[in-house]
Design a protein around this motif. Structure first.
Motif, PDB file in Angstrom:
ATOM      1  N   ASN A   1     -19.293 -15.784  -1.363  1.00  0.00           N
ATOM      2  CA  ASN A   1     -18.895 -14.611  -2.123  1.00  0.00           C
ATOM      3  C   ASN A   1     -17.455 -14.235  -1.795  1.00  0.00           C
ATOM      4  OD1 ASN A   1     -21.489 -14.351  -3.270  1.00  0.00           O
ATOM      5  ND2 ASN A   1     -22.201 -13.228  -1.451  1.00  0.00           N
ATOM      6  N   ARG A   2     -16.544 -14.697  -2.642  1.00  0.00           N
ATOM      7  CA  ARG A   2     -15.141 -14.319  -2.487  1.00  0.00           C
ATOM      8  C   ARG A   2     -14.810 -13.215  -3.481  1.00  0.00           C
ATOM      9  NH1 ARG A   2     -11.800 -17.778   0.387  1.00  0.00           N
ATOM     10  NH2 ARG A   2     -12.758 -19.738   1.070  1.00  0.00           N
ATOM     11  N   ASP A   3     -14.008 -12.281  -3.057  1.00  0.00           N
ATOM     12  CA  ASP A   3     -13.632 -11.167  -3.918  1.00  0.00           C
ATOM     13  C   ASP A   3     -12.607 -11.647  -4.939  1.00  0.00           C
ATOM     14  OD1 ASP A   3     -13.130  -8.767  -5.083  1.00  0.00           O
ATOM     15  OD2 ASP A   3     -12.124  -7.868  -3.347  1.00  0.00           O
ATOM     16  N   PRO A   4     -12.935 -11.661  -6.235  1.00  0.00           N
ATOM     17  CA  PRO A   4     -11.997 -12.155  -7.242  1.00  0.00           C
ATOM     18  C   PRO A   4     -10.967 -11.110  -7.676  1.00  0.00           C
ATOM     19  CG  PRO A   4     -14.039 -11.542  -8.303  1.00  0.00           C
ATOM     20  CD  PRO A   4     -14.233 -11.279  -6.833  1.00  0.00           C
ATOM     21  N   THR A   5     -11.008  -9.922  -7.106  1.00  0.00           N
ATOM     22  CA  THR A   5     -10.136  -8.836  -7.556  1.00  0.00           C
ATOM     23  C   THR A   5      -8.688  -9.110  -7.179  1.00  0.00           C
ATOM     24  OG1 THR A   5     -11.959  -7.277  -7.250  1.00  0.00           O
ATOM     25  CG2 THR A   5      -9.751  -6.357  -7.460  1.00  0.00           C
ATOM     26  N   TRP A   6      -7.802  -8.865  -8.139  1.00  0.00           N
ATOM     27  CA  TRP A   6      -6.366  -8.932  -7.882  1.00  0.00           C
ATOM     28  C   TRP A   6      -5.887  -7.601  -7.326  1.00  0.00           C
ATOM     29  CZ3 TRP A   6      -3.623 -13.331  -8.129  1.00  0.00           C
ATOM     30  CH2 TRP A   6      -4.112 -14.391  -8.895  1.00  0.00           C
ATOM     31  N   ASN A   7      -4.851  -7.637  -6.465  1.00  0.00           N
ATOM     32  CA  ASN A   7      -4.272  -6.436  -5.893  1.00  0.00           C
ATOM     33  C   ASN A   7      -2.759  -6.484  -6.056  1.00  0.00           C
ATOM     34  OD1 ASN A   7      -6.639  -5.041  -4.139  1.00  0.00           O
ATOM     35  ND2 ASN A   7      -6.789  -7.267  -3.955  1.00  0.00           N
ATOM     36  N   MET A   8      -2.186  -5.373  -6.502  1.00  0.00           N
ATOM     37  CA  MET A   8      -0.743  -5.287  -6.646  1.00  0.00           C
ATOM     38  C   MET A   8      -0.080  -5.206  -5.276  1.00  0.00           C
ATOM     39  SD  MET A   8       0.444  -5.380  -9.738  1.00  0.00           S
ATOM     40  CE  MET A   8      -0.131  -5.305 -11.443  1.00  0.00           C
ATOM     41  N   ASP A   9       0.987  -5.973  -5.091  1.00  0.00           N
ATOM     42  CA  ASP A   9       1.698  -5.987  -3.812  1.00  0.00           C
ATOM     43  C   ASP A   9       3.194  -6.046  -4.099  1.00  0.00           C
ATOM     44  OD1 ASP A   9       2.577  -6.168  -1.253  1.00  0.00           O
ATOM     45  OD2 ASP A   9       1.522  -8.021  -0.749  1.00  0.00           O
ATOM     46  N   THR A  10       3.916  -5.012  -3.684  1.00  0.00           N
ATOM     47  CA  THR A  10       5.364  -4.978  -3.914  1.00  0.00           C
ATOM     48  C   THR A  10       6.132  -5.850  -2.934  1.00  0.00           C
ATOM     49  OG1 THR A  10       5.557  -3.014  -2.507  1.00  0.00           O
ATOM     50  CG2 THR A  10       5.251  -2.652  -4.877  1.00  0.00           C
ATOM     51  N   GLY A  11       5.475  -6.286  -1.848  1.00  0.00           N
ATOM     52  CA  GLY A  11       6.170  -7.095  -0.859  1.00  0.00           C
ATOM     53  C   GLY A  11       6.004  -8.579  -1.042  1.00  0.00           C
ATOM     54  N   ALA A  12       5.044  -9.010  -1.866  1.00  0.00           N
ATOM     55  CA  ALA A  12       4.808 -10.442  -2.067  1.00  0.00           C
ATOM     56  C   ALA A  12       5.863 -11.020  -2.996  1.00  0.00           C
ATOM     57  CB  ALA A  12       3.417 -10.656  -2.653  1.00  0.00           C
TER      58      ALA A  12
ATOM     59  N   ARG B   1       7.882 -11.670   2.381  1.00  0.00           N
ATOM     60  CA  ARG B   1       8.536 -10.729   3.289  1.00  0.00           C
ATOM     61  C   ARG B   1       7.487  -9.911   4.031  1.00  0.00           C
ATOM     62  NH1 ARG B   1      11.290 -10.734  -1.455  1.00  0.00           N
ATOM     63  NH2 ARG B   1      10.101  -8.968  -2.237  1.00  0.00           N
ATOM     64  N   ARG B   2       6.461  -9.506   3.325  1.00  0.00           N
ATOM     65  CA  ARG B   2       5.307  -8.829   3.913  1.00  0.00           C
ATOM     66  C   ARG B   2       4.188  -8.919   2.902  1.00  0.00           C
ATOM     67  NH1 ARG B   2       4.508  -3.842   1.644  1.00  0.00           N
ATOM     68  NH2 ARG B   2       6.240  -2.954   0.434  1.00  0.00           N
ATOM     69  N   GLY B   3       2.988  -8.552   3.256  1.00  0.00           N
ATOM     70  CA  GLY B   3       1.895  -8.639   2.289  1.00  0.00           C
ATOM     71  C   GLY B   3       0.585  -8.203   2.888  1.00  0.00           C
ATOM     72  N   ILE B   4      -0.420  -8.081   2.012  1.00  0.00           N
ATOM     73  CA  ILE B   4      -1.756  -7.683   2.454  1.00  0.00           C
ATOM     74  C   ILE B   4      -2.520  -8.971   2.729  1.00  0.00           C
ATOM     75  CG2 ILE B   4      -3.716  -6.207   1.901  1.00  0.00           C
ATOM     76  CD1 ILE B   4      -1.993  -5.105  -0.378  1.00  0.00           C
ATOM     77  N   LEU B   5      -2.262  -9.570   3.836  1.00  0.00           N
ATOM     78  CA  LEU B   5      -2.804 -10.892   4.132  1.00  0.00           C
ATOM     79  C   LEU B   5      -3.710 -10.835   5.345  1.00  0.00           C
ATOM     80  CD1 LEU B   5       0.424 -13.020   3.654  1.00  0.00           C
ATOM     81  CD2 LEU B   5      -1.435 -12.723   2.034  1.00  0.00           C
TER      82      LEU B   5
END
Length: 322
Positions: A23-34, A3-7
Motif C-alpha cells: 500500500n503506497r500512498d499515490p497522493t501528490w504533494n506540492m513542494d516549493t523546494g523540489a 535543494r530541500r524536500g519532503i523526503l
C-alpha cells in the motif's frame, strides 16, 4: 537535484523492504523546494520510460537516492488536464512530490498557497483551474473542491462591464480562446453606458431666448483637450454669438487665463463690430458668483485706472461659421 524536500530517506539495508510494501500512498504533494517531480512507483504514471534522466537525486540531508525510471503523469481538472513532465521514479521516497517551479512552467499557471489549501490559476486569465483544500502540514493534491456556483454565473454583460465595454465580437473571441469563462446565455439588456458614449451630444432643453442683433447674447464654454498641443495649449474657451451662430475659439495654457481671453474678445467685439456684449451665458467657472464678482471687479479696476484699451483681433483667434 534537490535543494530541500519532503523526503524520507531509506537506510541502505532496507530498500528491498520498501519495494515490497503493498500500500503506497499515490497522493501528490506540492513542494516549493523540489527541483523535479518525484514519485515512488511507476503505477502512478501515465507514461513510463525505462531510461533515466538522472541516475540519482540528492535529498535534504545531502545523501543520494537512485532513480529507476522516468515518466509523465496528468492531474485531471474540471477545465483541462495539468501535466507533470519528466517525473523521476525512486522507491526510496515516502511522499510523491510535485516541483512547483517545474509545474508552473510546464502548465503556464500560478500556484497560490493559503492557510486552507492552494489554488492553481491560469497565468493569463487568473481563472481557477484546480482548488485543493488541506488541513494538515502538507499541501496534497486532493479531489477538486467545488467552486461556488455564484463564481460561475458570469454573463457576457458582466464581462462587458469588467473589460471596459468592448464589442460583443471581442467578448466572443475571448470566450472561444478560453481567456474568460461565461456560462450564461446572451443577455438582451442594452448597455446604457455604450448608448451614452455613442451620442453626438447630450439632450438639452429648449431655449426661449429671442435676440434681434449680434452679441445680444454670447454663450461660452471651456473644453479640456486630452493631450497638450505642440504649443503647450490644453484648454480652449469658446464664444458663440446667439444671433449669428458665429464661433470664436481661444487656446489657453491654463484655465486661469480665461478672463484675459474674455477681455480680448470683448475688445475685439467693440473694435470690429462697434457693439458690446449685452448678456453672457456660460457653464464653466464664470457661473460661480464669487468668480464672476471677482472678474467684474478686475474689469472695473482696469477701466478706472485707464489701463483698458481696445486691441485688434488677436492672431490666435479662430472663427468658424456653424
Amino acid at each position: 537535484m534537490f535543494r530541500r524536500g519532503i523526503l524520507g530517506v531509506v537506510p541502505c539495508g532496507l530498500p528491498s523492504a520498501f519495494s515490497t510494501m503493498a500500500n503506497r500512498d499515490p497522493t501528490w504533494n506540492m513542494d516549493t523546494g523540489a527541483s523535479s517531480h518525484l514519485n515512488s512507483h511507476t503505477s502512478n504514471l501515465n507514461i513510463v520510460y525505462n531510461k533515466c534522466l538522472y541516475p540519482s537525486v540528492c535529498v535534504g540531508d545531502g545523501k543520494f537516492i537512485p532513480v529507476t525510471n522516468t515518466g509523465h503523469s496528468i492531474l485531471p481538472t474540471l477545465n483541462h488536464p495539468l501535466h507533470l513532465h519528466n517525473v523521476l521514479v525512486t522507491s526510496n521516497i515516502i511522499k510523491n512530490l510535485i516541483s512547483v517551479r517545474q509545474f508552473i512552467r510546464d502548465n503556464n499557471c500560478t500556484v497560490e498557497f493559503d492557510a486552507f489549501g492552494f489554488s492553481v490559476k491560469d497565468f493569463l486569465t487568473r481563472h481557477i483551474l484546480l482548488r485543493c483544500d488541506s488541513s494538515g502540514d502538507l499541501y496534497p493534491v486532493t479531489s477538486p473542491s467545488p467552486t461556488p456556483h455564484a463564481l460561475l454565473s458570469v454573463s457576457l454583460s458582466t464581462w462587458h462591464q469588467r473589460l471596459g465595454y468592448p464589442e460583443e465580437e471581442v467578448l466572443r473571441s475571448f470566450v472561444s480562446r478560453q481567456f474568460i469563462s461565461c456560462n450564461k446565455d446572451k443577455s438582451s439588456h442594452v448597455c446604457h453606458t455604450c448608448q451614452l458614449g455613442k451620442h453626438v451630444r447630450l439632450p438639452f432643453s429648449s431655449s426661449n431666448s429671442i435676440v434681434s442683433r449680434s452679441f445680444e447674447i454670447v454663450h461660452s464654454d471651456i473644453w479640456t483637450s486630452p493631450i497638450v498641443s505642440s504649443g503647450g495649449f490644453k484648454y480652449y474657451v469658446l464664444f458663440l454669438d446667439h444671433y449669428s451662430h458665429y464661433l470664436w475659439i481661444y487656446p489657453l495654457r491654463a484655465k486661469s487665463k480665461m478672463f484675459q481671453k474674455f477681455l480680448h474678445f470683448r475688445s475685439y467685439v467693440n473694435n470690429q463690430f462697434k457693439s458690446d456684449i449685452s448678456a453672457f451665458q456660460c457653464d464653466h467657472e464664470v457661473s460661480d458668483p464669487h468668480w464672476r464678482d471677482a472678474m467684474y471687479d478686475e474689469y472695473n479696476a482696469l477701466i478706472k485706472n485707464g489701463t483698458w484699451i481696445l486691441v485688434s483681433k488677436p492672431p490666435n483667434v479662430i472663427g468658424q461659421y456653424l
